[in-house]
Design a protein around this motif. Sequence first.
Motif, PDB file in Angstrom:
ATOM      1  N   TRP A 485      -7.093  16.456   8.739  1.00 52.32           N
ATOM      2  CA  TRP A 485      -7.934  17.439   8.563  1.00 52.32           C
ATOM      3  C   TRP A 485      -9.198  17.454   7.912  1.00 52.32           C
ATOM      4  O   TRP A 485     -10.375  17.962   8.255  1.00 52.32           O
ATOM      5  N   ILE A 486      -9.206  16.982   6.582  1.00 55.95           N
ATOM      6  CA  ILE A 486     -10.419  16.849   6.014  1.00 55.95           C
ATOM      7  C   ILE A 486     -11.506  15.641   6.684  1.00 55.95           C
ATOM      8  O   ILE A 486     -12.702  15.963   6.561  1.00 55.95           O
ATOM      9  N   LEU A 487     -10.672  14.701   7.179  1.00 59.06           N
ATOM     10  CA  LEU A 487     -11.676  13.715   8.016  1.00 59.06           C
ATOM     11  C   LEU A 487     -12.407  14.459   9.165  1.00 59.06           C
ATOM     12  O   LEU A 487     -13.652  14.255   9.555  1.00 59.06           O
ATOM     13  N   ALA A 488     -11.741  15.308   9.802  1.00 56.43           N
ATOM     14  CA  ALA A 488     -12.118  15.933  11.090  1.00 56.43           C
ATOM     15  C   ALA A 488     -13.277  17.022  10.782  1.00 56.43           C
ATOM     16  O   ALA A 488     -14.522  17.066  11.195  1.00 56.43           O
ATOM     17  N   GLU A 489     -13.201  17.520   9.743  1.00 51.77           N
ATOM     18  CA  GLU A 489     -13.976  18.712   9.089  1.00 51.77           C
ATOM     19  C   GLU A 489     -15.091  17.921   8.583  1.00 51.77           C
ATOM     20  O   GLU A 489     -16.406  18.363   8.961  1.00 51.77           O
ATOM     21  N   ALA A 490     -15.082  16.906   7.802  1.00 51.76           N
ATOM     22  CA  ALA A 490     -16.276  16.062   7.337  1.00 51.76           C
ATOM     23  C   ALA A 490     -17.359  15.647   8.456  1.00 51.76           C
ATOM     24  O   ALA A 490     -18.368  15.665   8.463  1.00 51.76           O
ATOM     25  N   ARG A 491     -16.421  15.009   9.436  1.00 46.37           N
ATOM     26  CA  ARG A 491     -17.289  14.419  10.550  1.00 46.37           C
ATOM     27  C   ARG A 491     -17.964  15.501  11.426  1.00 46.37           C
ATOM     28  O   ARG A 491     -18.894  15.357  11.770  1.00 46.37           O
ATOM     29  N   ALA A 492     -17.144  16.598  11.662  1.00 44.39           N
ATOM     30  CA  ALA A 492     -17.628  17.586  12.293  1.00 44.39           C
ATOM     31  C   ALA A 492     -18.959  18.093  11.563  1.00 44.39           C
ATOM     32  O   ALA A 492     -20.060  18.384  12.273  1.00 44.39           O
ATOM     33  N   ASN A 493     -18.854  18.300  10.249  1.00 41.86           N
ATOM     34  CA  ASN A 493     -20.122  18.784   9.807  1.00 41.86           C
ATOM     35  C   ASN A 493     -21.228  17.764   9.588  1.00 41.86           C
ATOM     36  O   ASN A 493     -22.378  18.345   9.894  1.00 41.86           O
ATOM     37  N   ARG A 494     -21.042  16.729   9.618  1.00 34.55           N
ATOM     38  CA  ARG A 494     -22.085  15.569   9.742  1.00 34.55           C
ATOM     39  C   ARG A 494     -22.680  15.394  11.255  1.00 34.55           C
ATOM     40  O   ARG A 494     -23.725  15.654  11.558  1.00 34.55           O
ATOM     41  N   ASN A 495     -21.782  15.728  12.352  1.00 39.20           N
ATOM     42  CA  ASN A 495     -22.119  15.712  13.616  1.00 39.20           C
ATOM     43  C   ASN A 495     -23.257  16.893  13.745  1.00 39.20           C
ATOM     44  O   ASN A 495     -24.060  16.725  14.752  1.00 39.20           O
ATOM     45  N   LYS A 496     -23.001  18.143  13.234  1.00 39.99           N
ATOM     46  CA  LYS A 496     -24.062  19.349  13.399  1.00 39.99           C
ATOM     47  C   LYS A 496     -25.248  18.899  13.026  1.00 39.99           C
ATOM     48  O   LYS A 496     -26.289  19.595  13.394  1.00 39.99           O
TER      49      LYS A 496
END
Length: 1125
Positions: A485-496
Amino acid sequence: MLTRLSRRPPRLGAPSALLGASFRALCTPPPALRLDPVLESTISRFKRASQTAADETSLVEIFSKLQARRVKKVLLLCSDYDSYTIEEEGVLSEVVYHEYAQLNLRTPPIIERVSSMEKAIARLKEPGSQFDLVVTLMRYANSFVTRVHQHDPSLPIALLAMSRSEMSALDPRVGLNQSTSVNKRLLWESSKPAENDVAPQRALARSGSTLNDAWIWPFLWQGNTSLFTGIFKLVEDRLNTQVDCNYGVQVILLVEDSVKFYSSYLAVLYGELLKQSMAIANETMGSKEKLMRLYSRPKVLLCTNFEEALDIYQRYADNVLGVITDVGFPRNGTHDEKAGLSLAATILEERPLLPLMVQSAASEDSDVAARARAMGAKYATKGSSSLLNELRKFIYEDMNFGPLVFTDGMSGRQLGSVSTVSELLDTWEQLPLKSVEYHARRCDLSKWFFARSEFQLAKRFRASNYPAHFIDAQGQQRPDWLRNWILAEARANRNKLASDVENVRYADPSMPIVRLGSGALGGKGRGLRFLNSLVDDYGLENVMPDVCISVPRCFVLATGVYDRFIEDNDLLVPALNAADDSEVNALFAQAVLPDDVMAELHTYLASMTKPLAVRSSSLFEDAFLRPFAGVYETVLLPNASPSIATRVKELATAVRKVYASTYKQEARLYAESTGTRPEEEKMAVILQELVGAEHEGYFYPTLGGVANSIDFYPPDGGEPSHGCAQVSLGLGSAVVDGMPSVQHFNLGMPNKVTGPDEAAMPVTALHLAAAAAPFAFSDSDAKVQLPPEFSVMRTFPRTATVEAAPEAASAVPLTHDVHGEQVVFKLGYGEAGKASRKPAVSTLSRISLQQLLHSEVNLPQALAFMLRLCSAGLGCPVELEFALKLRKSAESKHELHILQVRPQQEITSSAAARALRFKYLPGEQYSAVASSRAMGHGSFEGICDVVYVSPHDYDSAKSESIAREISELNRKLREEGRRYLLMAPGRWGNADGTKGIPVKWFDIDGAGFIVESTFPGKGDEVPLSQGSHFFQNIMSFGIGYATVDTTNANEVEEVADYSFLNSLPRQRHGGTLVRHVQLETPLEIVVDGVSRRGVVMKPGSPFDLYVGQVDAFIALQESQFGSLG
């Protein structure tokens, strides 16, 4: 010229109510194509989010609101002699300016020095002086401070002692001010809400404000000019905290009444804060994001007594990043030797993991130190020679301004450290689960992200609760879920933030878009950024059970790289003045890309070994009503050489080819026709990973194509608004290039396909062994047409029944609410990523294109979903380019890659369109052209010239010669300002010339109306133009367009009367293969954009009489007696 007409009343009158009812029935928009409930729900969520988006502004978008109140002008009172002491190595203004420049801070304040109190007071009283801060030496304090406070009770005053001995002469009223100052803090923060607003000062004066309420801070000069920067920032922080904390900005609380120590601490604190801001600003951000990081650095709030410190903590508790407190300072107006311990106990009771340092004169083994450590605080003795280093270490390690250090959670053994988000993602993925649990319980990740000013992500991590939010159905704690979950959230934030990435070396490999250089992403880049946001925000990979919808990864050379390239090689004027395309090629073939850009391309290709599409993305490209579709270059690169140096060289050549296409004849003519200047154009370049797989030395996907929100060629019973798709086997370039080997189908009626049989469709592929083409040539040698047997229509077919994975049904808490949002565990979250369907067979099986469309993939449903979603986002109909890969393993999904989105011209639906309605088509006696598939709307006026190719003169072997003659005619008529009707058998813009004339856009850009027809007597079907770049440009310029089927296959008698044109005298502009005729009066050309009827009336046969009145009579008859058919 295209104008919209209101229909004149027909001579055969008809009751307006009946005609109105008939028209309303015809014009009522059909319901949208119904999709799967999950897809409909996703579209609804997107529309709701779009409607409320205006109220949800990200920190990046409101960065200009941060640090809004600044110290712009400072009045410094000191003698000439003292000024030498302060300035020493240079003029103070220059020293401060240099320090601001080094730290990338906003414009430094103007410092105005005066040498006497009288001059200072006089300057303060001058109209418009607008000083934000007064700095005076301590020796002037007794009388000067009172006079300043009387003039302006809200003006901050900094008292500067030149030595410790001067501190003993401090006015007792100033000491009282420091010990009892809760009320004054509120007065400070409410003062000066806007420039030139004197209301707060008057309010303070009326309230009887005394020197106790004045904004006075004593400081000790210790030879460091950084003290002045600290004073300016300290004042700004106090002014801005109340507003900035609403956006997530953090606070460091400094509680200290010793002037000597807090004067020393300021330089350390602000030095570390600004170094941190600079370090992370250089990681993966563009200019706007860098500014946001600098403006949103943590605030330092200095408190000199217990009441003020407790009050500030309670007001900003959620924003406090750390606390540094003395032990002894005023409490209830008197000095309390244990006030700091009481404050620390109060704070740590509420937030036990908050970094807190207690410092005092007591030794490391004192009772004070023991009590501080017992409650969980760090301790430092002020008598230590390394006090400032200990303070730096506390900021660096405990407040997480430095690297985030991971331990095993048991023995304290270090497992590694990370300094960037990219490093965090790599390390966190490999971290032992015990370590994951340990750092989650300590909230280390949220602290680290707060220190980096990434507030949204930090808040999400702080709000999550481990283990409570990560327990499976059996009651077991799931640290693996937490990690993913933390990996997905961090990557999603970077993608924005992906579109703002400028430093490729710091870009995370999982990021879908990486950007090199400053400037814009261009039209295609904007579309790809939008598509990526849809995929990320709405989980498009999982909205369909067997299809993963995604966007290929992209590397974007922003327009700033293009600007540097043009400037470094001095290309602008020579390219604009180039006589022809060969001269442009010669200029750009000799030019070189900047060295740092070549180095970044080398870095990119070191990890990218798949074939690439090097695509244009200019500022004007894919804009509404001027798409520049197909005008600029696209180069397909095999990228297959074993030598990376060779691959870098080939890529650099491809980039220069795209740059060169900005100045070629077609692009310049197109720009002129849209009213834009060629020198205003700027080019970004997109390096897009090619979709597909290798097959016997060739690379291609299963199929590619174009989908449109509006179907301009719907079948009988089909709705234009349901959209359509054009597909070809292999690469979709066959569609956009106008090749005849394309199938067309309406998304609402995909069973009615027009185009060649699947067995006759060649496969467009990239030849991996093809040598790089010379600069003056395209990639045509690498792009080849393979026989139909190369089709890769093989996959693992699905079963007819759907079985949910047991773990998805029971073990994964899909609806558990965490910090206000649903946690949806995507692929890779524990076991939840297993396939939810079982393959019907254990081996690859061949399927037909019809099976693919209707059962295996349901491509029409997926495309209709994406068209509606993108239309809602762009606010208009859209066109999508896509590629499909069938799955090659039982556990995987089919992959639908969306390659591009752009606006599509829509059918007119205005009141004028509804007024000009007709369905009746006249015969050859009255019309030269009559079509049931026409586009445009209104009357196309002022057209007297006709350029046409007679079917008897047409020879596919001479199609290139015909195109050249048309181009020459087009040039001459355009120079004379004469729009013309263009007409010929076959498809206009057909790429290979076998089914039509292979003209380019600039060959026919002077036409006002275009007609294409079948070959009389041959029955050959005209390949549909929709989906091609040629078609997109015609629609965007409002040129009328009609397709005529003289075989009457549509059960409607259509007309293309070439014999009438042959009867007219030929004009001088005509060639041997192309005829040019001219009429004395303009042709009457009318198109109904709703019913899709279009006519070109013959001279002497007015539209109103032979179409309008007949159509009105038919409408009246139908309304009274029903359909006559």
